[in-house]
Design an enzyme around this catalytic site. Structure first.
Site, PDB file in Angstrom:
ATOM      1  N   GLU A  39      39.611  45.085  39.194  1.00  0.00           N
ATOM      2  CA  GLU A  39      38.719  44.481  37.881  1.00  0.00           C
ATOM      3  C   GLU A  39      39.644  44.778  36.673  1.00  0.00           C
ATOM      4  O   GLU A  39      39.709  43.691  35.940  1.00  0.00           O
ATOM      5  CB  GLU A  39      37.535  45.482  37.824  1.00  0.00           C
ATOM      6  N   ASP A  90      43.068  41.496  44.457  1.00  0.00           N
ATOM      7  CA  ASP A  90      43.137  42.318  45.422  1.00  0.00           C
ATOM      8  C   ASP A  90      44.574  43.014  45.600  1.00  0.00           C
ATOM      9  O   ASP A  90      44.649  44.049  45.981  1.00  0.00           O
ATOM     10  CB  ASP A  90      42.799  41.516  46.829  1.00  0.00           C
TER      11      ASP A  90
END
Length: 184
Positions: A39, A90
């Site tokens: 994030e 990711d």
């Protein structure tokens, strides 16, 4: 009032597969740490460097991710442009979390019953966060790749994973060409 960048961690993530106070530190970094770092990496989405190049596309790495994830897809309808930012996040998330785990001063003994090193346990905990039901037709148009592809793609790009699990060069999980963001 100025807008502030921030991240909110829902309390539901502080239980179950993402976090448990009694579990080894490696699992906390591998699961919740990777999610938070993922994030944080989105803070750079849409930002440019001093030459006007996107910060999350240094030297054309976006194309590398689109090609990599397209090669994993079973559906030809998948649109790599839709998930590329998440796929890149990711890769960044697991790399940043592993780096933080490795420099943290607290050390602990490996769990003997698992016959895994703590570093291997880190990556196992990361992968387990993506357990899911098989992907549906509607999900192929999501901004997120399937859990399976998210794990395989980000770990194929992770040089530390390859070392920790002794993956031979040019094997499925250790391709010689890795997609990178910020060269983590």
């Amino acid at each position: 009032m100025p807008r502030l960048n921030g991240i909110r961690v829902p309390v539901g993530l502080l239980t179950g597969r993402f976090y448990d106070h009694h579990r080894p530190r490696a699992t906390k970094y591998g699961a919740l740490g990777s999610l938070i770092a993922h994030e944080f990496s989105h803070a750079f989405d849409g930002l440019n460097d001093t030459r006007g190049r996107p910060l999350n596309d240094i030297e054309g790495q976006t194309d590398c991710f689109v090609k990599q994830y397209k090669s994993m897809r079973q559906s030809q309808a998948w649109n790599g442009a839709l998930s590329k930012t998440e796929d890149m996040a990711d890769t960044v998330g697991v790399a940043l979390s592993y780096a933080a785990y490795r420099v943290s001063p607290e050390q602990e003994q490996p769990l003997e019953s698992l016959e895994l090193t703590n570093d291997q346990l880190f990556y196992l905990a990361y992968a387990q966060t993506f357990c899911e039901f098989p992907i549906t037709d509607a999900q192929q148009y999501s901004e997120h790749s399937s859990g399976k592809d998210r794990v395989i793609g980000s770990l194929q790009n992770n040089k530390h994973f390859s070392k920790v699990y002794n993956c031979p060069t040019d094997s499925h999980m250790n391709p010689s060409k890795k997609c990178a963001v910020w060269y983590l």
